[in-house]
Design a protein around this motif. Structure first.
Motif, PDB file in Angstrom:
ATOM      1  N   ARG A 278       0.824  -1.216   0.000  1.00 57.51           N
ATOM      2  CA  ARG A 278       0.000   0.000   0.000  1.00 57.51           C
ATOM      3  C   ARG A 278       0.856   1.263   0.000  1.00 57.51           C
ATOM      4  O   ARG A 278       0.386   2.337  -0.396  1.00 57.51           O
ATOM      5  N   THR A 279       2.091   1.158   0.450  1.00 59.09           N
ATOM      6  CA  THR A 279       2.962   2.330   0.503  1.00 59.09           C
ATOM      7  C   THR A 279       3.704   2.566  -0.806  1.00 59.09           C
ATOM      8  O   THR A 279       4.378   3.591  -0.956  1.00 59.09           O
ATOM      9  N   THR A 280       3.583   1.625  -1.756  1.00 56.47           N
ATOM     10  CA  THR A 280       4.380   1.704  -2.978  1.00 56.47           C
ATOM     11  C   THR A 280       3.725   2.489  -4.092  1.00 56.47           C
ATOM     12  O   THR A 280       4.404   2.944  -5.016  1.00 56.47           O
ATOM     13  N   GLY A 281       2.405   2.608  -4.063  1.00 52.48           N
ATOM     14  CA  GLY A 281       1.703   3.245  -5.165  1.00 52.48           C
ATOM     15  C   GLY A 281       1.530   2.355  -6.374  1.00 52.48           C
ATOM     16  O   GLY A 281       1.146   2.822  -7.449  1.00 52.48           O
ATOM     17  N   LEU A 282       1.786   1.052  -6.214  1.00 57.23           N
ATOM     18  CA  LEU A 282       1.651   0.139  -7.343  1.00 57.23           C
ATOM     19  C   LEU A 282       0.215   0.072  -7.846  1.00 57.23           C
ATOM     20  O   LEU A 282      -0.030  -0.002  -9.055  1.00 57.23           O
ATOM     21  N   GLY A 283      -0.745   0.081  -6.930  1.00 58.87           N
ATOM     22  CA  GLY A 283      -2.150   0.001  -7.321  1.00 58.87           C
ATOM     23  C   GLY A 283      -3.036  -0.138  -6.106  1.00 58.87           C
ATOM     24  O   GLY A 283      -2.624   0.131  -4.962  1.00 58.87           O
ATOM     25  N   ASP A 284      -4.265  -0.566  -6.341  1.00 59.60           N
ATOM     26  CA  ASP A 284      -5.260  -0.733  -5.286  1.00 59.60           C
ATOM     27  C   ASP A 284      -5.050  -2.089  -4.627  1.00 59.60           C
ATOM     28  O   ASP A 284      -5.295  -3.135  -5.231  1.00 59.60           O
ATOM     29  N   VAL A 285      -4.592  -2.105  -3.380  1.00 62.48           N
ATOM     30  CA  VAL A 285      -4.201  -3.329  -2.685  1.00 62.48           C
ATOM     31  C   VAL A 285      -5.358  -3.848  -1.850  1.00 62.48           C
ATOM     32  O   VAL A 285      -5.970  -3.112  -1.064  1.00 62.48           O
ATOM     33  N   VAL A 286      -5.650  -5.146  -2.010  1.00 65.04           N
ATOM     34  CA  VAL A 286      -6.712  -5.795  -1.247  1.00 65.04           C
ATOM     35  C   VAL A 286      -6.155  -7.069  -0.627  1.00 65.04           C
ATOM     36  O   VAL A 286      -5.561  -7.904  -1.321  1.00 65.04           O
ATOM     37  N   TRP A 287      -6.318  -7.215   0.685  1.00 63.85           N
ATOM     38  CA  TRP A 287      -6.004  -8.464   1.387  1.00 63.85           C
ATOM     39  C   TRP A 287      -7.311  -9.032   1.928  1.00 63.85           C
ATOM     40  O   TRP A 287      -7.843  -8.553   2.914  1.00 63.85           O
ATOM     41  N   PRO A 288      -7.875 -10.076   1.281  1.00 63.60           N
ATOM     42  CA  PRO A 288      -9.163 -10.609   1.720  1.00 63.60           C
ATOM     43  C   PRO A 288      -9.121 -11.380   3.038  1.00 63.60           C
ATOM     44  O   PRO A 288     -10.166 -11.743   3.557  1.00 63.60           O
ATOM     45  N   GLY A 289      -7.923 -11.696   3.551  1.00 61.07           N
ATOM     46  CA  GLY A 289      -7.877 -12.282   4.885  1.00 61.07           C
ATOM     47  C   GLY A 289      -7.156 -13.598   5.022  1.00 61.07           C
ATOM     48  O   GLY A 289      -7.044 -14.113   6.141  1.00 61.07           O
ATOM     49  N   THR A 290      -6.660 -14.177   3.923  1.00 62.49           N
ATOM     50  CA  THR A 290      -5.927 -15.432   4.062  1.00 62.49           C
ATOM     51  C   THR A 290      -4.515 -15.243   3.495  1.00 62.49           C
ATOM     52  O   THR A 290      -3.787 -14.383   3.969  1.00 62.49           O
ATOM     53  N   ASN A 291      -4.110 -16.034   2.513  1.00 60.96           N
ATOM     54  CA  ASN A 291      -2.717 -16.012   2.075  1.00 60.96           C
ATOM     55  C   ASN A 291      -2.502 -15.360   0.714  1.00 60.96           C
ATOM     56  O   ASN A 291      -1.470 -15.591   0.086  1.00 60.96           O
ATOM     57  N   MET A 292      -3.449 -14.560   0.265  1.00 64.75           N
ATOM     58  CA  MET A 292      -3.308 -13.886  -1.022  1.00 64.75           C
ATOM     59  C   MET A 292      -3.493 -12.384  -0.875  1.00 64.75           C
ATOM     60  O   MET A 292      -4.267 -11.920  -0.028  1.00 64.75           O
TER      61      MET A 292
END
Length: 353
Positions: A278-292
């Motif tokens: 999220r700090t990189t500006g690569l894009g919209d980051v989503v962590w759904p809650g497991t290992n991805m």
């Protein structure tokens, strides 16, 4: 030119975040595989396969299980157990059976009706409306398909109460339910509900030993004894009958017994990775809650295959979840130090772009 995600172009040993299927068997697993007691599983004589099937069935709360080479085969057997040619399978957006099994549903003579969303699956009301549409000419829903975790949704856990309501609606209409639980282990670790309770919604469930648990090969299809007995000749028809399969079953058995407890660490590292991305500006980051972790890329920038190539050159392998979405997957072969190096390499790739 190498395919995006291929390790061939990495200047140094790459950190592989493409999938949790890229893990190598640990030394203890290799020893147990080498020492496995074997027989001819085509005749039902392999004791290690039998032990794996019994223990897997117990973990997911079903009477019986059948060992097969892959999760795709387990799912394809389930299709052939539950449906008739011309029927429809009600499945969530992005279901593995829809996108990643090379047209297997069509080969089984059924179509896939996509319901709901990739992040949450579908609810009972949506299923009820689809079944009601049979009255105006839509194909009969022969099978209700759940997936937990939701792979295309970045490993999101299907809400347990929602899944129970969907299953109840299916049974109200006399429709069977299959659960693609390739990463059911991750769902259980994330939500604190054991695998048997999560699988109780389904008549049959498929689970995978090479996703997250670190085994080199294998899945099980679990369910009632009569359905598992019917599944055996279907497995043979699909080319899945093995002989001295105890060698690979021993790896799966070790994974089942020893590695499920480690999944929470993978989830923690995925959350850490998401925070750093999220700090990189690569894009919209989503962590759904497991290992991805999913990263949606801006429309006015490079697409996912382009970024996958750039990251590969920097020494990090990732997969493309969609044309403008990258997927990062943590697993047992990536520890905290490896993850920190991956973030440094990602930062370098961004700085060079």
């Amino acid at each position: 030119m190498t395919r995006p995600g291929s390790p061939a172009r990495a200047a140094s040993p790459p950190i592989d975040l493409r999938s949790d299927t890229v893990t190598r068997p640990c030394p203890e697993m290799r020893r147990e595989m080498a020492a496995a007691e074997v027989g001819d599983d085509g005749w039902g004589d392999d004791p290690t396969v039998a032990a794996l099937e019994q223990e897997t069935a117990a973990v997911v709360g079903k009477p019986a299980a059948l060992f097969v080479p892959s999760g795709t085969m387990a799912n394809q057997i389930a299709l052939r157990l539950h449906t008739r040619v011309g029927e429809s399978v009600a499945a969530p957006e992005g279901a593995h059976i829809h996108l990643h099994e090379s047209g297997g549903a069509a080969d089984a003579g059924v179509q896939v009706d996509v319901l709901g969303t990739r992040e949450a699956g579908f609810d009972a009301a949506t299923l009820s409306a689809r079944i009601a549409a049979e009255r105006v000419g839509l194909p009969r829903v022969g099978l209700v398909w759940l997936e937990n975790t939701l792979g295309f949704g970045g490993g999101a856990v299907w809400d347990a109460s929602s899944a129970r309501a969907v299953a109840a609606e299916a049974r109200r209409h006399g429709r069977p339910v299959h659960l693609d639980g390739a990463r059911l282990w991750n769902a259980a670790a994330a939500c604190g509900i054991d695998e048997a309770q999560l699988a109780a919604v389904a008549d049959t469930v498929s689970v995978c030993f090479s996703k997250g648990l670190g085994a080199p090969v294998g899945s099980c299809l679990c369910g009632p004894e009569d359905l598992v007995a019917r599944a055996r000749p279907i497995r043979q028809r699909l080319g899945g009958t093995m002989r001295q399969a105890g060698i690979v079953a021993a790896g799966a058995l070790h994974a089942l017994r020893e590695h499920r407890a480690d999944l929470s660490g993978d989830h923690r590292r995925a959350a850490t990775l998401a925070d750093r991305l999220r700090t990189t500006g690569l894009g919209d980051v989503v962590w759904p809650g497991t290992n991805m972790v999913l990263v949606g890329l801006p429309e006015d920038g490079p697409d996912a295959p382009t970024w996958a190539e750039r990251l590969e050159r920097a020494g990090v392998l990732v997969s493309c979840n969609a044309l403008r979405e990258l997927r990062f997957v943590t697993h047992r072969d990536v520890d905290d130090a490896s993850l920190a190096r991956a973030v440094e390499r990602i930062d370098a790739a961004l700085a060079a772009s």
